[in-house]
Design an enzyme around this catalytic site. Structure first.
Site, short mmCIF file in Angstrom:
data_model
loop_
_atom_site.label_atom_id
_atom_site.label_comp_id
_atom_site.label_asym_id
_atom_site.label_seq_id
_atom_site.Cartn_x
_atom_site.Cartn_y
_atom_site.Cartn_z
N ASP A 1 21.04 36.38 -51.53
CA ASP A 1 22.07 35.97 -50.57
C ASP A 1 23.44 36.58 -50.84
O ASP A 1 24.47 35.97 -50.55
CB ASP A 1 22.17 34.42 -50.52
CG ASP A 1 20.87 33.77 -50.16
OD1 ASP A 1 20.11 34.36 -49.37
OD2 ASP A 1 20.60 32.66 -50.66
N LYS B 1 23.29 41.33 -48.46
CA LYS B 1 22.61 42.64 -48.34
C LYS B 1 22.45 43.02 -46.86
O LYS B 1 22.63 44.16 -46.49
CB LYS B 1 21.22 42.56 -49.01
CG LYS B 1 21.29 42.20 -50.48
CD LYS B 1 19.91 41.97 -51.07
CE LYS B 1 19.22 40.72 -50.57
NZ LYS B 1 19.86 39.45 -50.98
N GLY C 1 16.36 35.83 -46.08
CA GLY C 1 17.12 35.48 -44.88
C GLY C 1 18.38 36.33 -44.89
O GLY C 1 19.26 36.13 -45.72
N HIS C 2 18.41 37.33 -44.02
CA HIS C 2 19.54 38.27 -44.01
C HIS C 2 20.33 38.09 -42.71
O HIS C 2 19.80 38.29 -41.62
CB HIS C 2 19.03 39.72 -44.12
CG HIS C 2 18.33 40.00 -45.42
ND1 HIS C 2 17.81 41.22 -45.75
CD2 HIS C 2 18.10 39.21 -46.49
CE1 HIS C 2 17.27 41.16 -46.96
NE2 HIS C 2 17.43 39.94 -47.42
N THR D 1 10.51 28.87 -51.28
CA THR D 1 10.86 28.73 -49.86
C THR D 1 9.67 28.21 -49.04
O THR D 1 9.77 28.12 -47.82
CB THR D 1 11.29 30.11 -49.29
OG1 THR D 1 10.20 31.02 -49.48
CG2 THR D 1 12.52 30.65 -50.00
N GLN E 1 15.90 39.32 -51.79
CA GLN E 1 16.10 38.49 -52.98
C GLN E 1 17.17 39.12 -53.89
O GLN E 1 18.04 39.81 -53.39
CB GLN E 1 14.79 38.29 -53.76
CG GLN E 1 13.80 37.36 -53.06
CD GLN E 1 13.06 37.99 -51.90
OE1 GLN E 1 12.43 39.02 -52.03
NE2 GLN E 1 13.14 37.37 -50.73
#
Ligand code: GDP
Ligand code: IMO
Ligand code: MG
Length: 429
Positions: free
Chosen positions: A13, A16, A40-41, A128, A222
């Protein structure tokens, strides 16, 4: 530097996605190399917020070829939903190709992920629950189903039958009902039909781009300290987010990578369990979480927050051969009279300047802090290094000095535009 890895330098997080999107307009190809929809981007562009879990953040640039590499594990249902959602937000997307070597995530992986976590009790990893660990376990056990097999109607039904027989025995061990073969086959055959046109052998495609000097971005997911080998084992993910993973997960060799940009927050966050020496369990940590809206993109969980750990970052610089740092969320740290950075650890009567390999030792270290003057004001309008308060610039200088890595980019807000390019030569040469 036409080939560049964008790697998370902390625990994920780090932004990226924002960076890949910001640099993406100049790229020919963006390749994700590891993980699955545990990622999650977030990208904010043109006033819209996009959340990517599997699709590379390069997809928003119509001229960019986005690729899901062979090192990934892919949930077909999640991918199709994500593509549909993204197409609703923006109609002109770039081409997407999925490696035939990537592994497929099935419902039994997700079920087993949750059941294994439950069984771990107090030692749970805090995954997750996307089935990532069980899918990679199958890959290592050599029983996983690859994309190429999944989209081949002559192969998939038989492979599913073999694997499901074993998985249903495992579910029975946890006291769960078996999954129905016919239902699963029907549902997943429909996904395979939809995905088939996008699946191809991609190694030679990536190699051709690299060897013809095209600009290629490798999008990490990640973070370094979640790497299966180099992270805080067992509190890690089951893949290789580190820069080395970009070779394994796409089919190129280490000398084909020209640079690696380590994305790091100006402070530290972590989601899930595991050691985190600079974690702040006080009002300051809570302030960072609230002010920085530090809640997970994938699971919505509150992220654990703490001061910047330069021991972690230096280790990351070396593990990933970082050529530059990308410091994000410098704006969030604004407003403190003083800020702290961790420059070493105390472990019993020892002083350490490296990250201990054992999770037990890492959990026991006490950070040694250096205190620096903080900075004030809204940084989101800053577009040049000189626009930043001197205290913030000194902070960046210390990061570069302590990690032996120059600062290439500074991010002062979530939008594409809220970016300061400090060293263009460290990006595309
Ligand atoms: P990723 O998983 O590394 O792509 O990062 P995430 O998207 O999960 O989390 C980063 C969050 O920070 C997202 O909500 C971004 O929109 C946001 N963000 C990115 N860069 C900045 C920045 O410089 N300042 C602020 N305030 N937010 C940022
Ligand atoms: P991005 O790409 C932050 C964490 C989970 C958990 C551990 C193992 O958005 O930076 P898993 O489901 O992978 O088996 O969970 O890894 N984790 C992440 N934390 N950002 C991520 O991705 C993460 N992907 C996995 O919280 O602690
Ligand atoms: Mg994320």
């Amino acid at each position: 530097m036409p080939t560049l890895v964008i790697v998370g330098a902390q625990w994920g997080d780090e932004a990226k996605g924002k960076l890949v999107d910001a640099l993406g307009s100049e790229a020919h190809m963006v390749v994700r190399y590891s993980g699955g929809n545990n990622a999650g981007h977030t990208v904010i562009a043109g006033g819209k917020e996009f959340k990517f879990h599997l699709v590379p953040a390069g997809i928003l640039h119509p001229n960019v070829h986005s690729i899901l590499g062979g090192g990934m594990v892919i949930c077909p249902k999640g991918l199709l939903e994500e593509l549909a959602r993204t197409r609703e937000q923006q109609s002109d997307l770039g081409k997407l190709t999925i490696s035939s070597a990537a592994h497929v995530v099935f419902p039994y992986h997700r079920l087993l992920d949750s059941l294994e976590e439950e069984a771990r009790g107090a030692n749970k990893i805090g995954t997750t629950s996307r089935g990532i660990g069980p899918a990679y376990t199958d890959k290592v056990a050599r029983t996983g189903i690859r994309m190429g097999e999944f989209v081949d109607p002559e192969v998939f039904p038989q492979r599913l039958a073999e694997v499901l027989e074993v998985k249903n025995k495992m579910l029975a061990m946890f006291g769960r009902e078996p999954l129905n073969y016919d239902e699963l086959l029907a549902e997943y055959t429909a996904y395979a039909d939809a995905i088939r046109p996008m699946v191809a052998d991609i190694e030679h495609v990536v190699q051709d781009a690299v060897y013809s000097g095209e600009k290629v971005l490798f999008e990490g997911a990640q973070g370094t300290f979640l790497d299966l080998d180099s992270g805080t084992y067992p509190y890690v993910t089951s893949s290789h987010p580190t820069a080395g993973g970009a070779t394994l997960g796409t089919g190129i060799g280490p000398r084909a990578i020209d640079g690696a940009l380590g994305v790091c927050k100006a402070y530290t966050t972590r989601v899930g369990s595991g050691p985190f020496p600079t974690e702040l369990l006080d009002d300051v940590g809570e302030w960072i979480r609230q002010h920085g809206k530090e809640y997970g993109t994938t699971t919505g969980r509150g992220r654990r927050c703490g001061w910047l750990d330069l021991v972690v970052l230096r280790h990351s610089a070396r593990l990933n051969s970082l050529s530059g740092l990308v410091v994000t969320r410098l704006d969030i740290l604004s407003g403190f009279e003083e800020v702290k950075v961790c420059t070493g650890y105390k472990l019993g009567d020892q002083v350490l300047h490296h990250v201990p390999q054992s999770a037990k030792d890492f959990a026991a270290v006490e950070p040694i802090y250096q205190t620096l003057p903080g900075w004030q004001g809204d940084l989101r309008g800053c577009r040049r290094l000189e626009d930043l308060p001197i205290e913030a610039r000194n902070y960046l200088d210390l990061m570069a000095e302590m990690t032996g890595t120059p600062v290439a980019i500074v991010s002062v807000g979530p939008d594409r535009e809220e970016t300061i390019i400090v060293r263009r030569d460290l990006i595309w040469g």
